[in-house]
Design a protein around this motif. Structure first.
Motif, PDB file in Angstrom:
ATOM      1  N   SER A   1      48.296  47.738  39.535  1.00  0.00           N
ATOM      2  CA  SER A   1      47.819  46.357  39.599  1.00  0.00           C
ATOM      3  C   SER A   1      48.580  45.452  38.640  1.00  0.00           C
ATOM      4  CB  SER A   1      46.316  46.299  39.291  1.00  0.00           C
ATOM      5  OG  SER A   1      45.560  46.694  40.408  1.00  0.00           O
TER       6      SER A   1
ATOM      7  N   TYR B   1      35.895  45.373  42.271  1.00  0.00           N
ATOM      8  CA  TYR B   1      37.285  45.339  42.730  1.00  0.00           C
ATOM      9  C   TYR B   1      37.384  45.759  44.189  1.00  0.00           C
ATOM     10  CZ  TYR B   1      41.905  47.216  43.726  1.00  0.00           C
ATOM     11  OH  TYR B   1      43.110  47.515  44.342  1.00  0.00           O
TER      12      TYR B   1
ATOM     13  N   ALA C   1      36.042  43.013  46.291  1.00  0.00           N
ATOM     14  CA  ALA C   1      36.967  41.876  46.328  1.00  0.00           C
ATOM     15  C   ALA C   1      38.193  42.205  47.172  1.00  0.00           C
ATOM     16  CB  ALA C   1      37.388  41.504  44.907  1.00  0.00           C
ATOM     17  N   ARG C   2      38.634  43.450  47.103  1.00  0.00           N
ATOM     18  CA  ARG C   2      39.815  43.866  47.869  1.00  0.00           C
ATOM     19  C   ARG C   2      39.574  43.749  49.371  1.00  0.00           C
ATOM     20  NH1 ARG C   2      43.393  45.679  50.434  1.00  0.00           N
ATOM     21  NH2 ARG C   2      45.284  46.731  49.774  1.00  0.00           N
TER      22      ARG C   2
ATOM     23  N   TRP D   1      40.055  36.948  48.107  1.00  0.00           N
ATOM     24  CA  TRP D   1      40.013  37.665  46.831  1.00  0.00           C
ATOM     25  C   TRP D   1      40.974  38.851  46.807  1.00  0.00           C
ATOM     26  CZ3 TRP D   1      36.695  37.026  42.475  1.00  0.00           C
ATOM     27  CH2 TRP D   1      35.847  35.915  42.581  1.00  0.00           C
ATOM     28  N   ARG D   2      41.683  39.086  47.894  1.00  0.00           N
ATOM     29  CA  ARG D   2      42.459  40.323  48.025  1.00  0.00           C
ATOM     30  C   ARG D   2      43.678  40.373  47.127  1.00  0.00           C
ATOM     31  NH1 ARG D   2      42.457  40.675  54.672  1.00  0.00           N
ATOM     32  NH2 ARG D   2      40.201  40.960  54.912  1.00  0.00           N
ATOM     33  N   ASP D   3      44.202  39.248  46.742  1.00  0.00           N
ATOM     34  CA  ASP D   3      45.470  39.250  46.012  1.00  0.00           C
ATOM     35  C   ASP D   3      45.246  39.300  44.506  1.00  0.00           C
ATOM     36  OD1 ASP D   3      46.846  39.211  48.415  1.00  0.00           O
ATOM     37  OD2 ASP D   3      46.752  37.034  48.538  1.00  0.00           O
ATOM     38  N   THR D   4      45.545  38.208  43.839  1.00  0.00           N
ATOM     39  CA  THR D   4      45.521  38.219  42.374  1.00  0.00           C
ATOM     40  C   THR D   4      44.120  38.405  41.802  1.00  0.00           C
ATOM     41  OG1 THR D   4      45.380  35.800  42.371  1.00  0.00           O
ATOM     42  CG2 THR D   4      47.569  36.783  42.246  1.00  0.00           C
ATOM     43  N   LYS D   5      43.098  37.836  42.438  1.00  0.00           N
ATOM     44  CA  LYS D   5      41.741  37.948  41.893  1.00  0.00           C
ATOM     45  C   LYS D   5      41.291  39.409  41.864  1.00  0.00           C
ATOM     46  CE  LYS D   5      40.354  33.327  43.404  1.00  0.00           C
ATOM     47  NZ  LYS D   5      39.446  32.539  44.282  1.00  0.00           N
ATOM     48  N   ALA D   6      41.502  40.121  42.959  1.00  0.00           N
ATOM     49  CA  ALA D   6      41.115  41.522  42.998  1.00  0.00           C
ATOM     50  C   ALA D   6      41.920  42.343  41.990  1.00  0.00           C
ATOM     51  CB  ALA D   6      41.311  42.075  44.407  1.00  0.00           C
TER      52      ALA D   6
ATOM     53  N   TRP E   1      43.200  41.368  39.151  1.00  0.00           N
ATOM     54  CA  TRP E   1      42.699  41.109  37.800  1.00  0.00           C
ATOM     55  C   TRP E   1      41.388  41.842  37.544  1.00  0.00           C
ATOM     56  CZ3 TRP E   1      45.486  39.887  33.980  1.00  0.00           C
ATOM     57  CH2 TRP E   1      46.558  38.994  34.084  1.00  0.00           C
ATOM     58  N   ILE E   2      40.539  41.953  38.553  1.00  0.00           N
ATOM     59  CA  ILE E   2      39.298  42.721  38.398  1.00  0.00           C
ATOM     60  C   ILE E   2      39.617  44.194  38.144  1.00  0.00           C
ATOM     61  CG2 ILE E   2      37.194  43.493  39.566  1.00  0.00           C
ATOM     62  CD1 ILE E   2      37.168  40.831  41.063  1.00  0.00           C
TER      63      ILE E   2
END
Length: 322
Positions: A191, A276, A279-280, A285-290, A292-293
């Motif tokens: 990640s 995560y 979010a994935r 939320w699949r890209d950077t947000k997931a 970072w989680i």
């Protein structure tokens, strides 16, 4: 219980040898990564520019061209990967010898836990990164850091465990947690590389070393999939370890859950990884947000390993530090 000092010494030597071999493998894989990726980038640029490969000079028509020898990048990669396998064997041997020396399962203190987690991370990396062996460089760096801490700050002499850990639940609960933690290390590295890679999608945002390094990484989709695939393996393992730990707690302390600091942070870590995975699978939320989680989950796991064990006092204070 008597300790076999000879086997304990062999265990330490195996650990130190594994560490040294990992260092040498890292150097060779860095050399391979730098040379091979640079060549691949140059070839892609030639293709984009429309340049055709130049035919070898002096070759007579009708003759079959001789097969070129291995490049230096291939030689470095072969030697590095071979050393990596040798290092894993010695790494596992150090744990087996520690267990034989103490006549118990070798997971009674932080030194042994980190040793097991690092071995699990390397084995998981060999399996998950078999198609992207260049990424071993980025996995071995945190593994070496953790092994260095294990051999210095966290090291404990071979000795019997405290009475509270003398249970058949020790090899079951702690093994599952340590293996899950090692696989989470692979996921966290993937990640972090994913977040770094998308900062320079095509390596075109500048010509500095950071841009060039991003350009040499696999594409972001490959890194994202690696993080996801390793997490879906580690997540149920870690969850099963928490459940089995609760069962052990009921047998040892008469309650399944008592919100001990170790229990609480472990549960928080598990929830973060659950977030995560959710979010994935969620649009937006699949890209950077997931990603970072996922990184936050790995940070929580490290916090649980070092801060909770070494600073906070609780029922799980079995670090075994001298």
């Amino acid at each position: 219980m008597t300790i076999n000092e000879t086997l304990a010494r062999y265990s330490d030597w195996s650990f130190e040898s594994a560490f040294a071999i990992y260092v040498l493998a890292t150097v060779l894989l860095i050399a391979r990564y730098a040379s091979m990726r640079a060549r691949e980038v140059q070839e892609r640029e030639l293709v984009r520019a429309g340049s055709a490969p130049v035919a070898p000079t002096g070759q007579q028509p009708g003759r079959v061209a001789s097969t070129p020898g291995k490049t230096w990048s291939e030689k470095f990669g072969g030697m590095g990967y071979s050393l990596l396998i040798v290092g894993v064997v010695l790494h596992i041997a150090s744990m087996v010898l520690r267990g034989l020396a103490t006549d118990r399962f070798p997971l009674g203190n932080m030194y042994e836990f980190v040793t097991m987690a690092c071995a699990a991370a390397v084995v998981a990396g060999i399996v998950a990164m078999r198609r992207n062996t260049d990424l071993f460089v980025f996995l071995l760096v945190p593994v070496l850091v953790l092994m260095f801490l294990a051999a210095t700050v966290l090291y404990s002499d071979a000795a019997p465990v405290v009475p509270a850990l003398q249970s058949f639940w020790l090899p079951i609960h702690v093994t599952i947690i340590s293996v899950g933690s090692g696989i989470f290390l692979v996921s966290g590295v993937a990640s972090l590389l994913f977040l770094y890679r998308i900062r320079f999608p095509q390596g075109e945002e500048g010509t500095g070393p950071f841009s060039k390094l991003a350009q040499r990484l696999p594409d972001a989709l490959t890194l994202d999939r690696l993080a996801y695939k390793t997490t879906i393996v580690a997540f149920p393992l870690f969850g099963a370890g928490i459940i089995l730990g609760a069962i052990w707690a009921e047998a040892a302390w008469g309650r399944f859950w008592g919100w001990d600091p170790k229990e609480t942070v472990s549960f928080i870590t598990w929830v973060i990884y659950a977030a995560y995975l959710h979010a994935r699978a969620t649009s937006g939320w699949r890209d950077t947000k997931a990603a970072w989680i996922n990184v936050a989950g790995f940070v929580a796991m490290l916090f649980n390993l070092f801060i909770i064990n070494m600073v906070v006092s609780g029922l799980h204070s079995y670090a075994g530090l001298n």
